[in-house]
Design a protein around this motif. Sequence first.
Motif, mmCIF file in Angstrom:
data_model
loop_
_atom_site.group_PDB
_atom_site.id
_atom_site.type_symbol
_atom_site.label_atom_id
_atom_site.label_comp_id
_atom_site.label_asym_id
_atom_site.label_seq_id
_atom_site.Cartn_x
_atom_site.Cartn_y
_atom_site.Cartn_z
ATOM 1 N N VAL A 1 0.838 -1.209 0.000
ATOM 2 C CA VAL A 1 0.000 0.000 0.000
ATOM 3 C C VAL A 1 0.872 1.258 0.000
ATOM 4 O O VAL A 1 0.545 2.250 -0.663
ATOM 5 C CB VAL A 1 -0.962 -0.022 1.207
ATOM 6 N N THR A 2 1.978 1.222 0.717
ATOM 7 C CA THR A 2 2.919 2.359 0.691
ATOM 8 C C THR A 2 3.406 2.605 -0.732
ATOM 9 O O THR A 2 3.466 3.761 -1.194
ATOM 10 C CB THR A 2 4.117 2.084 1.616
ATOM 11 N N ASN A 3 3.743 1.536 -1.450
ATOM 12 C CA ASN A 3 4.201 1.671 -2.837
ATOM 13 C C ASN A 3 3.087 2.195 -3.747
ATOM 14 O O ASN A 3 3.343 3.028 -4.630
ATOM 15 C CB ASN A 3 4.708 0.322 -3.360
ATOM 16 N N LEU A 4 1.865 1.722 -3.523
ATOM 17 C CA LEU A 4 0.741 2.202 -4.330
ATOM 18 C C LEU A 4 0.527 3.697 -4.138
ATOM 19 O O LEU A 4 0.252 4.430 -5.095
ATOM 20 C CB LEU A 4 -0.539 1.442 -3.963
ATOM 21 N N ASN A 5 0.649 4.153 -2.905
ATOM 22 C CA ASN A 5 0.407 5.572 -2.615
ATOM 23 C C ASN A 5 1.467 6.484 -3.222
ATOM 24 O O ASN A 5 1.213 7.671 -3.446
ATOM 25 C CB ASN A 5 0.313 5.793 -1.106
ATOM 26 N N GLN A 6 2.623 5.936 -3.492
ATOM 27 C CA GLN A 6 3.654 6.738 -4.161
ATOM 28 C C GLN A 6 3.272 7.021 -5.607
ATOM 29 O O GLN A 6 3.652 8.040 -6.179
ATOM 30 C CB GLN A 6 4.997 6.008 -4.096
ATOM 31 N N SER A 7 2.489 6.121 -6.174
ATOM 32 C CA SER A 7 2.030 6.308 -7.555
ATOM 33 C C SER A 7 0.692 7.018 -7.644
ATOM 34 O O SER A 7 0.414 7.712 -8.625
ATOM 35 C CB SER A 7 1.921 4.936 -8.254
ATOM 36 N N TRP A 8 -0.144 6.844 -6.605
ATOM 37 C CA TRP A 8 -1.509 7.370 -6.661
ATOM 38 C C TRP A 8 -1.820 8.306 -5.502
ATOM 39 O O TRP A 8 -2.950 8.378 -5.028
ATOM 40 C CB TRP A 8 -2.522 6.231 -6.701
ATOM 41 N N SER A 9 -0.855 9.023 -5.037
ATOM 42 C CA SER A 9 -1.024 10.111 -4.061
ATOM 43 C C SER A 9 -2.033 9.815 -2.943
ATOM 44 O O SER A 9 -3.095 10.421 -2.875
ATOM 45 C CB SER A 9 -1.421 11.414 -4.760
ATOM 46 N N SER A 10 -1.701 8.862 -2.107
ATOM 47 C CA SER A 10 -2.472 8.556 -0.891
ATOM 48 C C SER A 10 -3.923 8.184 -1.168
ATOM 49 O O SER A 10 -4.828 8.562 -0.430
ATOM 50 C CB SER A 10 -2.414 9.739 0.088
ATOM 51 N N SER A 11 -4.136 7.436 -2.248
ATOM 52 C CA SER A 11 -5.494 6.983 -2.559
ATOM 53 C C SER A 11 -5.873 5.729 -1.782
ATOM 54 O O SER A 11 -7.036 5.333 -1.764
ATOM 55 C CB SER A 11 -5.631 6.697 -4.060
ATOM 56 N N PHE A 12 -4.873 5.096 -1.137
ATOM 57 C CA PHE A 12 -5.103 3.819 -0.457
ATOM 58 C C PHE A 12 -4.784 3.938 1.028
ATOM 59 O O PHE A 12 -3.919 4.722 1.430
ATOM 60 C CB PHE A 12 -4.218 2.722 -1.070
ATOM 61 N N ALA A 13 -5.487 3.148 1.828
ATOM 62 C CA ALA A 13 -5.240 3.130 3.274
ATOM 63 C C ALA A 13 -5.472 1.721 3.799
ATOM 64 O O ALA A 13 -6.347 1.005 3.311
ATOM 65 C CB ALA A 13 -6.148 4.124 3.997
ATOM 66 N N VAL A 14 -4.669 1.333 4.788
ATOM 67 C CA VAL A 14 -4.845 0.046 5.454
ATOM 68 C C VAL A 14 -5.639 0.278 6.735
ATOM 69 O O VAL A 14 -5.279 1.120 7.550
ATOM 70 C CB VAL A 14 -3.492 -0.611 5.780
#
Length: 355
Positions: free
Chosen positions: A255-268
């Motif tokens: 999720v940390t890696n995803l947020n680097q690409s999608w500007s904090s669109s994901f949260a655990v």
Amino acid sequence: MMDLSLHKQLFPLLSLLLILFLSGQRMQAEANNSLQNPQLCEPTKKLFVFGDSYADTGNIRKSLSNSWKDPYGITFPGKPAGRFSDGRVLTDYIAKYLGVKTPVPYRFRKQMAQQLKYGMNFAVGGTGVFDTSTPGPNMTTQIQLLEQLIHDGLYTASDLTNSIALVSVAGNDYSHYLATHASPQGLPYFVASVVNQTTRNLMRIKALGVKKIIVGSLQPLGCLPQVTAFSSFQQCNASSNTLVAFHNNLLNQAVTNLNQSWSSSFAVLNLYDSFMSVLNHPTTHNIQNQLRPCCVGVNSKYSCGSVDENNVKMYRVCDDPKSAFFWDLVHPTQAGWHAVYNKLRTMNALQGIQF
């Protein structure tokens, strides 16, 4: 001089015209006010739900699950409704936090069309990110169902940009793996494959245009009654929770890696710590029985909701479900979910799901 009878006939007509005129003026003023204040006509926030029994609110077929049988649902809504609990589950509390009604289960979308504006729940009890022993749609298929509804025009691009997705991965993949593999040696590799597939699912949901996506961390599987039964419900299994820690570490990294690409669109959603906090300090949350389930079969042949061939119930229910954390061998009570929800709030773990 006007005839009095004619006057009596005209007066109601004039009154009606005056009412219509004033109503038109008010409607025009409200329309102008809406244009000047766009927040007054904002679209309804939507919640889309994917996953398993921790989030299912009625999708699983009645022939497959005891969740459609007594005593499930005795606390809410007062009868079995497909929820794997005596009452509300995680989906209900997330919807409450977002200020929307619980989204309609996919299988009831036609009967409950008036509630589609709040989103939709695709979660099915017993399913996983991969196929399991439950003959229900895995998460990839659940996402395809939403894609089809978008293709059919039920939800628009603007609907998706004002939506949040809840993704529940509660361990059915691991239960299925352990039941079908003689050796647990390959389990670490399987954990990595589960997290990798979960990550692909999250990306696919995001690609549909969903604004924010929250995925639950794995709860402490070693504390579930089906595991703690071997210690007479006295202690959690450390080995099982070590597996959970490995899964959650990989998930957090993903999720940390995803947020680097999608500007904090994901949260655990930190279900592990919130579960453990409640289980370690139960009386703080008015829980008296933290590991012993409220509803159990009379022996190992039966489970909560079971009946024999004569339709005689073969289960026992505790005196006060509100004092128990677990409802059956796997799922929390409504009181348990409420305690977890309150803990998530005090941990500020829910702030990340707003937008």
